[in-house]
Scaffold this motif. Structure first.
Motif, PDB file in Angstrom:
ATOM      1  N   THR A  43       0.839  -1.355   0.016  1.00 31.09           N
ATOM      2  CA  THR A  43      -0.040   0.020   0.071  1.00 31.09           C
ATOM      3  C   THR A  43       0.768   1.318   0.071  1.00 31.09           C
ATOM      4  O   THR A  43       2.131   1.291   0.360  1.00 31.09           O
ATOM      5  CB  THR A  43      -0.820  -0.081   1.338  1.00 31.09           C
ATOM      6  N   GLU A  44       0.292   2.478  -0.416  1.00 32.46           N
ATOM      7  CA  GLU A  44       1.188   3.581  -0.458  1.00 32.46           C
ATOM      8  C   GLU A  44       1.471   4.105   0.960  1.00 32.46           C
ATOM      9  O   GLU A  44       2.409   4.646   1.095  1.00 32.46           O
ATOM     10  CB  GLU A  44       0.309   4.729  -1.185  1.00 32.46           C
ATOM     11  N   GLU A  45       0.453   3.629   1.687  1.00 31.34           N
ATOM     12  CA  GLU A  45       0.485   4.101   3.221  1.00 31.34           C
ATOM     13  C   GLU A  45       2.100   3.516   3.854  1.00 31.34           C
ATOM     14  O   GLU A  45       2.951   4.270   4.466  1.00 31.34           O
ATOM     15  CB  GLU A  45      -0.532   3.838   3.937  1.00 31.34           C
ATOM     16  N   LEU A  59      -1.959   1.895  -9.171  1.00 29.60           N
ATOM     17  CA  LEU A  59      -2.969   1.699  -8.124  1.00 29.60           C
ATOM     18  C   LEU A  59      -4.466   1.623  -8.560  1.00 29.60           C
ATOM     19  O   LEU A  59      -5.270   1.016  -7.939  1.00 29.60           O
ATOM     20  CB  LEU A  59      -2.783   3.258  -7.556  1.00 29.60           C
ATOM     21  N   ARG A 119      -5.774  -1.465  -9.097  1.00 25.31           N
ATOM     22  CA  ARG A 119      -5.919  -2.362  -7.809  1.00 25.31           C
ATOM     23  C   ARG A 119      -7.251  -1.749  -6.953  1.00 25.31           C
ATOM     24  O   ARG A 119      -7.497  -1.926  -5.908  1.00 25.31           O
ATOM     25  CB  ARG A 119      -4.634  -2.070  -6.686  1.00 25.31           C
ATOM     26  N   ASP A 155      -7.596   1.404  -6.151  1.00 26.89           N
ATOM     27  CA  ASP A 155      -7.064   2.423  -5.515  1.00 26.89           C
ATOM     28  C   ASP A 155      -7.852   3.711  -5.935  1.00 26.89           C
ATOM     29  O   ASP A 155      -7.398   4.255  -7.561  1.00 26.89           O
ATOM     30  CB  ASP A 155      -5.453   2.627  -5.067  1.00 26.89           C
ATOM     31  N   SER A 156      -8.269   4.756  -5.244  1.00 23.26           N
ATOM     32  CA  SER A 156      -8.981   6.032  -5.823  1.00 23.26           C
ATOM     33  C   SER A 156      -8.117   7.228  -6.061  1.00 23.26           C
ATOM     34  O   SER A 156      -8.486   8.297  -6.516  1.00 23.26           O
ATOM     35  CB  SER A 156     -10.186   6.230  -5.034  1.00 23.26           C
ATOM     36  N   ALA A 157      -6.708   7.218  -5.864  1.00 19.48           N
ATOM     37  CA  ALA A 157      -5.671   8.174  -5.646  1.00 19.48           C
ATOM     38  C   ALA A 157      -5.927   8.931  -6.970  1.00 19.48           C
ATOM     39  O   ALA A 157      -5.840   8.018  -8.256  1.00 19.48           O
ATOM     40  CB  ALA A 157      -4.231   7.763  -5.173  1.00 19.48           C
ATOM     41  N   THR A 215      -0.584  11.164  -6.845  1.00 17.40           N
ATOM     42  CA  THR A 215       0.310  10.136  -7.217  1.00 17.40           C
ATOM     43  C   THR A 215       1.393  10.555  -7.366  1.00 17.40           C
ATOM     44  O   THR A 215       2.650  10.413  -6.890  1.00 17.40           O
ATOM     45  CB  THR A 215      -0.081   8.982  -7.998  1.00 17.40           C
TER      46      THR A 215
END
Ligand SMILES: Nc1ncnc2c1ncn2[C@@H]1O[C@H](COP(=O)(O)OP(=O)(O)O)[C@@H](O)[C@H]1O
Ligand SMILES: Nc1ccn([C@@H]2O[C@H](COP(=O)(O)OP(=O)(O)O)[C@@H](O)[C@H]2O)c(=O)n1
Length: 234
Positions: free
Chosen positions: A97-99, A166, A169, A171-173, A178
């Motif tokens: 994950t980006e986190e 993302l 996957r 992911d709503s970023a 990003t």
């Protein structure tokens, strides 16, 4: 680069910033050469994940040192894929994950974490026949690696690649968010005191901004095969 003859082949180092294509190229090159792929980023990510779970702060050096003393990180081949295990648990998805990516950038700046993983990485690669991807392979982990690449691309292109990954996957970023995170990670990786991201003086720089994965692979494979042939001539 060294002329050391190693038991299983040469050591290849692929360093570079997030989204440059290190993992993609390392996997493909390792398969072409029959070499072992060592994703050092995944090792730092595993430390960050286990620290988060244990409530250890990213700047708690004593806590991180204690964690790394008992943490066992291993890679298990799963067909084409490679699973990352932390103390036997498959953490392959959670570490991506980006986190965790951002937390990893903070945790990996700490000296005890770098020292612990440096020992592990050198033990994993010493006999050669390996490709290690990361930030400091050619500068700190294996400064005597026979072949070193520094793989980069523009921040915009790397952000776009990460954004597409993302989005795939779910992911709503946004693209803008990003790109900003990629730039933030670049700054953290390049600006830290211990083992900062930088190109080794003897590394072959490759800018993949306008190159396909296959074009980058062709450049890398020919450079490695040339070095192997040279070593065989003695
Ligand atoms: N030269 C390239 N052109 C287009 N897409 C690329 C290229 N290299 C990598 N990618 C894509 O960009 C994303 C990030 O690549 P990755 O190998 O994970 O980079 P890194 O390991 O350096 O962070 C992946 O989806 C990958 O397929
Ligand atoms: N050899 C390495 C590899 C990763 N790292 C750190 O770990 C983070 C995640 O590495 P990664 O290779 O999985 O990240 P991506 O390049 O795939 O986005 C990086 O942002 C670095 O802060 C490091 O410090 N040294």
């Amino acid at each position: 680069m060294s002329d050391t003859v190693r038991e299983n082949g040469v050591i290849v180092a692929i360093d570079g910033p997030s989204g440059a294509g290190k993992s993609s190229l390392t996997k493909l090159l390792a398969r072409r050469l029959g070499y072992i792929h060592i994703d050092t980023g995944a090792m730092f990510r595993a430390v960050a994940l286990m620290a988060k779970r244990a409530g250890i702060a990213a700047d708690d050096d004593a806590g991180l040192a204690g964690l790394c003393r008992t943490l066992e990180i291993s890679f298990v081949r799963d067909g084409e894929a490679c699973r990352v295990l932390a103390n036997g648990e498959d953490v392959s998805r959670e570490i991506r994950t980006e986190e965790i990516g951002l937390l990893t950038s903070a945790v990996s700046a700490r000296k005890p974490v770098r020292a612990a993983l440096l020992t592990m990485q050198r033990a994993m690669g010493a006999k050669g026949g390996v490709i290690l991807e990361g930030r400091d392979i050619g500068t700190v982990v294996f400064p005597d690696a026979e072949v070193k690449f520094f793989l980069s691309a523009s921040a915009e292109e790397r952000g776009r690649r990460r954004y597409l990954e993302l989005a795939a996957r779910g992911d709503s970023a946004t693209l803008e968010e990003t790109i900003a995170k990629v730039i933030q990670r670049d700054r953290q990786d390049e600006g830290r005191e211990h083992a900062p991201l930088k190109q080794a003086a003897d590394a072959l720089p490759i800018d993949s901004t306008s190159l396909s994965i296959d074009e980058v692979l062709a450049v890398m494979e020919s450079a490695v095969r040339e070095r192997i042939a040279k070593g065989e001539k003695g």
